[in-house]
Write an enzyme that holds these catalytic residues in place. Structure first.
Site, mmCIF file in Angstrom:
data_model
loop_
_atom_site.group_PDB
_atom_site.id
_atom_site.type_symbol
_atom_site.label_atom_id
_atom_site.label_comp_id
_atom_site.label_asym_id
_atom_site.label_seq_id
_atom_site.Cartn_x
_atom_site.Cartn_y
_atom_site.Cartn_z
ATOM 1 N N ASP A 1 -19.659 4.736 13.882
ATOM 2 C CA ASP A 1 -20.141 3.458 14.389
ATOM 3 C C ASP A 1 -21.646 3.390 14.548
ATOM 4 O OD1 ASP A 1 -20.132 5.261 16.665
ATOM 5 O OD2 ASP A 1 -20.302 3.498 17.966
ATOM 6 N N ASP B 1 -15.863 9.827 13.999
ATOM 7 C CA ASP B 1 -16.520 9.838 15.298
ATOM 8 C C ASP B 1 -15.477 9.445 16.347
ATOM 9 O OD1 ASP B 1 -18.764 9.752 17.181
ATOM 10 O OD2 ASP B 1 -18.449 7.582 17.129
ATOM 11 N N ASP C 1 -16.167 8.381 20.310
ATOM 12 C CA ASP C 1 -16.561 7.296 21.212
ATOM 13 C C ASP C 1 -17.126 6.119 20.422
ATOM 14 O OD1 ASP C 1 -16.321 8.647 23.980
ATOM 15 O OD2 ASP C 1 -17.529 10.068 22.835
#
Length: 234
Positions: A179, A17, A19
């Site tokens: 995240d 991922d 961001d």
């Protein structure tokens, strides 16, 4: 960073991922959201309140942001605001955004041990590559697969499948690093091992998403990847 046997990583694909995982983009993203809110006569949102809105794409962040500002949007308002957001954000995409501490060293270690790296993000591909270029990170990735380059976005597993395929890899020798719930959902649906970072933007604490391994620092990533990929079929 401690050296370790990298045989487990040879030929494997590690999808990241963007961001909240690789790059701390919150100040620039929320800054643009707050600019948009101000343009529409709304009060800005505190950074800590708005950080969890990142991760599902800009449209969702805009809708969620205006809802939090007590100005929920009608369906026909979203696209014009999204287009204005993109213009402003692209012009300020790396004003304050920076890789998380230890990120670059960890990525370089993974590549040195034979892993192929890709980005699997709900951010648009063009914005993703622009950000990676600005931070000198593009050189570390074989492919960048954003929301507009796949038939469905995370948590749909087809997004992760497309990212792994873009590296010429197989899901049998792949790993997802993220995240948030979107990353966890994609990994679980694709049957891929999952590492989550504890310092991202998830609305649900990362530990509650039941990753195979939770890391607090990037220097723990190479050993975690070796542990999980070493258990995968060759």
């Amino acid at each position: 960073m401690a050296a370790a046997d990298g045989a487990a990583l040879s030929g494997a694909v590690i999808a990241f991922d963007l961001d909240g995982t690789l790059v701390d983009t919150a100040h620039d993203l929320i800054g643009t959201l707050n600019w948009l809110l101000a343009e529409e006569g709304c009060a800005p949102l505190p950074l800590d309140e708005a950080r969890p809105f990142i991760g599902r794409g800009a449209r969702w962040m805009i809708e969620r942001g205006f809802q939090a500002a007590d100005a929920p949007l009608a369906a026909d308002q979203v696209q014009p605001l999204f287009e204005r957001f993109l213009v402003r954000y692209e012009a300020h995409i790396a004003d304050e955004s920076r890789p998380f501490p230890g990120c670059v060293a960890a990525l370089e270690a993974l590549r040195a041990q034979g892993a192929k790296l890709c980005v699997c993000t709900n951010k648009l591909t063009g914005l993703s590559t622009r950000l990676l270029d600005a931070l000198d990170l593009s050189r570390l990735f074989e492919a960048v697969v954003g929301a507009d380059s796949t038939p469905a976005v995370k948590p749909d597993p087809r997004h992760l499948e497309a990212a792994v395929a873009a590296c010429g890899g197989s899901l049998r020798r792949a790993l997802m690093v993220g995240d948030a719930a979107t990353d966890a959902g994609a990994a679980r649906a694709a049957g891929v091992p999952l590492i989550l970072v504890s310092f991202g933007y998830s609305e649900i604490p990362a530990a509650e998403l039941a990753p195979d391994i939770l890391i607090d620092r990037f220097d723990a990533l190479p050993a975690a990847a070796q542990r999980l990929l070493g258990a995968c079929e060759p």
